[in-house]
Design a protein around this motif. Sequence first.
Motif, PDB file in Angstrom:
ATOM      1  N   LEU A  33       1.053  -1.008   0.145  1.00 27.85           N
ATOM      2  CA  LEU A  33       0.053   0.133   0.020  1.00 27.85           C
ATOM      3  C   LEU A  33       1.052   1.221   0.106  1.00 27.85           C
ATOM      4  O   LEU A  33       1.761   1.252   0.696  1.00 27.85           O
ATOM      5  N   PHE A  34       0.626   2.142  -0.771  1.00 25.57           N
ATOM      6  CA  PHE A  34       1.511   3.373  -1.089  1.00 25.57           C
ATOM      7  C   PHE A  34       0.448   4.630  -0.494  1.00 25.57           C
ATOM      8  O   PHE A  34      -0.635   4.717  -0.896  1.00 25.57           O
ATOM      9  N   LYS A  35       1.241   5.481   0.001  1.00 27.11           N
ATOM     10  CA  LYS A  35       0.309   6.655   0.722  1.00 27.11           C
ATOM     11  C   LYS A  35       1.303   8.130   0.557  1.00 27.11           C
ATOM     12  O   LYS A  35       2.283   8.033   0.667  1.00 27.11           O
ATOM     13  N   VAL A  36       0.597   9.048   0.201  1.00 24.78           N
ATOM     14  CA  VAL A  36       1.118  10.405   0.867  1.00 24.78           C
ATOM     15  C   VAL A  36       0.504  10.635   2.332  1.00 24.78           C
ATOM     16  O   VAL A  36      -0.509  10.667   2.558  1.00 24.78           O
ATOM     17  N   LEU A  37       1.517  10.865   3.309  1.00 22.50           N
ATOM     18  CA  LEU A  37       1.039  10.961   4.549  1.00 22.50           C
ATOM     19  C   LEU A  37       1.226  12.544   5.068  1.00 22.50           C
ATOM     20  O   LEU A  37       2.600  13.051   4.793  1.00 22.50           O
ATOM     21  N   ALA A  38       0.248  13.050   5.569  1.00 22.68           N
ATOM     22  CA  ALA A  38       0.505  14.582   5.896  1.00 22.68           C
ATOM     23  C   ALA A  38       0.174  14.782   7.595  1.00 22.68           C
ATOM     24  O   ALA A  38      -1.151  14.563   7.819  1.00 22.68           O
ATOM     25  N   ALA A  39       1.274  14.539   8.336  1.00 24.95           N
ATOM     26  CA  ALA A  39       1.028  14.720   9.655  1.00 24.95           C
ATOM     27  C   ALA A  39       0.945  16.312  10.116  1.00 24.95           C
ATOM     28  O   ALA A  39       1.869  16.993  10.215  1.00 24.95           O
ATOM     29  N   GLY A  40      -0.175  16.594  10.785  1.00 24.02           N
ATOM     30  CA  GLY A  40      -0.237  17.898  11.347  1.00 24.02           C
ATOM     31  C   GLY A  40      -0.450  17.726  12.862  1.00 24.02           C
ATOM     32  O   GLY A  40      -0.224  18.697  13.592  1.00 24.02           O
ATOM     33  N   GLU A  41      -0.528  16.754  13.290  1.00 27.34           N
ATOM     34  CA  GLU A  41      -0.264  16.372  14.718  1.00 27.34           C
ATOM     35  C   GLU A  41       0.352  15.035  15.013  1.00 27.34           C
ATOM     36  O   GLU A  41       0.259  14.185  14.046  1.00 27.34           O
ATOM     37  N   PRO A  42       0.690  14.779  16.037  1.00 25.35           N
ATOM     38  CA  PRO A  42       1.415  13.526  16.257  1.00 25.35           C
ATOM     39  C   PRO A  42       0.376  12.461  16.231  1.00 25.35           C
ATOM     40  O   PRO A  42      -0.681  12.386  16.599  1.00 25.35           O
ATOM     41  N   LEU A  43       1.039  11.193  15.491  1.00 25.03           N
ATOM     42  CA  LEU A  43       0.304   9.971  15.641  1.00 25.03           C
ATOM     43  C   LEU A  43       0.753   9.015  16.606  1.00 25.03           C
ATOM     44  O   LEU A  43       1.645   9.606  17.569  1.00 25.03           O
ATOM     45  N   SER A  44      -0.073   7.996  16.759  1.00 26.31           N
ATOM     46  CA  SER A  44       0.220   7.248  17.962  1.00 26.31           C
ATOM     47  C   SER A  44       1.694   6.509  18.036  1.00 26.31           C
ATOM     48  O   SER A  44       2.237   6.339  16.880  1.00 26.31           O
ATOM     49  N   VAL A  45       2.228   6.314  19.302  1.00 25.15           N
ATOM     50  CA  VAL A  45       3.422   5.268  19.310  1.00 25.15           C
ATOM     51  C   VAL A  45       3.013   4.094  18.981  1.00 25.15           C
ATOM     52  O   VAL A  45       1.805   3.506  19.650  1.00 25.15           O
ATOM     53  N   GLN A  46       3.405   3.302  18.126  1.00 28.46           N
ATOM     54  CA  GLN A  46       2.890   2.158  17.677  1.00 28.46           C
ATOM     55  C   GLN A  46       4.083   1.094  17.362  1.00 28.46           C
ATOM     56  O   GLN A  46       5.472   1.775  17.061  1.00 28.46           O
ATOM     57  N   VAL A  47       3.701  -0.060  17.264  1.00 26.50           N
ATOM     58  CA  VAL A  47       4.684  -1.156  16.545  1.00 26.50           C
ATOM     59  C   VAL A  47       3.971  -2.179  15.930  1.00 26.50           C
ATOM     60  O   VAL A  47       2.666  -2.213  15.963  1.00 26.50           O
ATOM     61  N   HIS A  48       4.613  -2.970  15.152  1.00 26.87           N
ATOM     62  CA  HIS A  48       3.938  -3.687  14.047  1.00 26.87           C
ATOM     63  C   HIS A  48       4.737  -5.162  14.339  1.00 26.87           C
ATOM     64  O   HIS A  48       5.890  -5.406  14.747  1.00 26.87           O
ATOM     65  N   PRO A  49       3.807  -6.203  14.508  1.00 22.77           N
ATOM     66  CA  PRO A  49       4.369  -7.584  14.445  1.00 22.77           C
ATOM     67  C   PRO A  49       5.151  -8.338  13.192  1.00 22.77           C
ATOM     68  O   PRO A  49       5.135  -7.557  12.179  1.00 22.77           O
ATOM     69  N   ASP A  50       5.988  -9.198  13.771  1.00 18.84           N
ATOM     70  CA  ASP A  50       6.570 -10.041  12.690  1.00 18.84           C
ATOM     71  C   ASP A  50       5.489 -11.076  11.838  1.00 18.84           C
ATOM     72  O   ASP A  50       4.409 -11.169  12.352  1.00 18.84           O
ATOM     73  N   LEU A  51       5.880 -11.606  10.874  1.00 22.33           N
ATOM     74  CA  LEU A  51       4.869 -12.426   9.998  1.00 22.33           C
ATOM     75  C   LEU A  51       4.559 -13.500  11.019  1.00 22.33           C
ATOM     76  O   LEU A  51       3.396 -13.932  11.019  1.00 22.33           O
ATOM     77  N   THR A  52       5.337 -14.234  11.732  1.00 15.74           N
ATOM     78  CA  THR A  52       5.094 -14.983  12.664  1.00 15.74           C
ATOM     79  C   THR A  52       3.826 -14.865  13.828  1.00 15.74           C
ATOM     80  O   THR A  52       3.007 -15.329  14.078  1.00 15.74           O
ATOM     81  N   GLN A  53       4.430 -13.768  14.305  1.00  8.92           N
ATOM     82  CA  GLN A  53       3.631 -12.946  15.478  1.00  8.92           C
ATOM     83  C   GLN A  53       2.120 -12.866  15.046  1.00  8.92           C
ATOM     84  O   GLN A  53       1.205 -13.003  15.399  1.00  8.92           O
ATOM     85  N   ALA A  54       2.205 -12.143  13.708  1.00  9.96           N
ATOM     86  CA  ALA A  54       0.682 -11.701  13.042  1.00  9.96           C
ATOM     87  C   ALA A  54      -0.056 -13.037  12.970  1.00  9.96           C
ATOM     88  O   ALA A  54      -1.280 -13.068  13.064  1.00  9.96           O
ATOM     89  N   ARG A  55       0.456 -14.136  12.291  1.00  6.42           N
ATOM     90  CA  ARG A  55      -0.231 -15.114  11.821  1.00  6.42           C
ATOM     91  C   ARG A  55      -0.961 -15.942  13.012  1.00  6.42           C
ATOM     92  O   ARG A  55      -2.036 -16.247  13.062  1.00  6.42           O
ATOM     93  N   ALA A  56      -0.026 -15.880  14.251  1.00  7.55           N
ATOM     94  CA  ALA A  56      -0.222 -16.496  15.441  1.00  7.55           C
ATOM     95  C   ALA A  56      -1.460 -15.647  16.120  1.00  7.55           C
ATOM     96  O   ALA A  56      -2.582 -16.147  16.707  1.00  7.55           O
TER      97      ALA A  56
END
Length: 402
Positions: free
Chosen positions: A79-102
Amino acid sequence: MNTVRPYGWGSRTAIPALLGVKPSGEPQAELWMGAHPGAPSGVNRGHGRLSLDRLIAADPDAELGAATVARFGPALPFLFKVLAAGEPLSVQVHPDLTQARAGYAAEEAAGVPLEARERNYRDANHKPEMLCALEEFTGVCGFRAPLDTAALLEQLGVAGLRPVVEVLRAKPEAEALREALSWALTLDSATVTELVGATRAALLRLAAESTDLAKVVMLRDYAVAADHYPADAGLLSALLLNHVVLRPGDAVYLGAGVPHAYFRGLGVELMANSDNVLRAGLTPKHIDVPELLRVVDFRASNPSAMQPHRVVGHPGEERYPAPTDEFRLSRYRLGAWGSRVLPTDTPQILLCTAGHVSLTDAAGGHLSLAPGESCFVAADSPSIQATSTRGAATIYKATVNL
């Protein structure tokens, strides 16, 4: 034909300025380009508008190429985006593939509705991503070394931060970072509000006293996060992370387990096609602390801005290296009336971010792109010649990394 997402943190002016249109007054956070079912792009090949996901589904091998279908299945993997942040976004983290599947399988088995607020895993995919700045872009990325964070917190002189300073100084790196993040996310609400207020005041005091411009920018960015989320522990989470400033053309890659947040700026973002996000503050959304702590990579890092490198055999292509198969980002900078041939053996999205570009394929097809406009190029398309038509121009290309 792309959808603009009006998330509350979005800039009200950046995407309209890119597109050359009058601002509506509403936040315009993300311009989505791709085949994500939530907001697929529209494609017109002379027979009316058709959504990109439907176009691909009708003939995956032609649109994506046999190699892409064999590797990822019959769907666009990025997925491709143009991202325009006017305010802070959330502090976040993404899982690896094994964690996501589980995680996805566990929530499906437990019967958690896909749209439930407490749902963590909305698909079984990982979500590596890359952000490339079009204008100055700031945020936080990866844990700062514990001793460096302890020194910063000590400079703030906030009594309520002393317990975490002691942890950061006394314990081994991974243990110290885990305990510090756990501490921030398990404070009671009254303590959070009091501590964020005191920390905000200290950040502004230290910024006023400092002569180090980079430090002033960092301190003020943190203070702005507190302004937007005065009763949210996300400021305390963000203070554990490296502050990063990207100049136009700089990029940063965010792999699995790396905590991060975007603060302000305009950029292009390229990611694997997933909605899996675990949050650590600066958000009204659900925060699952135990699952977050399971996914976070508790290692300190020293992120640096990434520059693209020229690609041998592909004149004019500047590629941003990324250790993932789902996507690859490249840039083409065309001088006045400059021209380059773009290879077309993979599915790709071309986005014009500056100037005006004429695209002509070997079969005689023609398309013009203005700033903020994009097109999808099928894997079986003839080669494309890109030519700037009104002075210098810049194109970003998103494709798979096969």
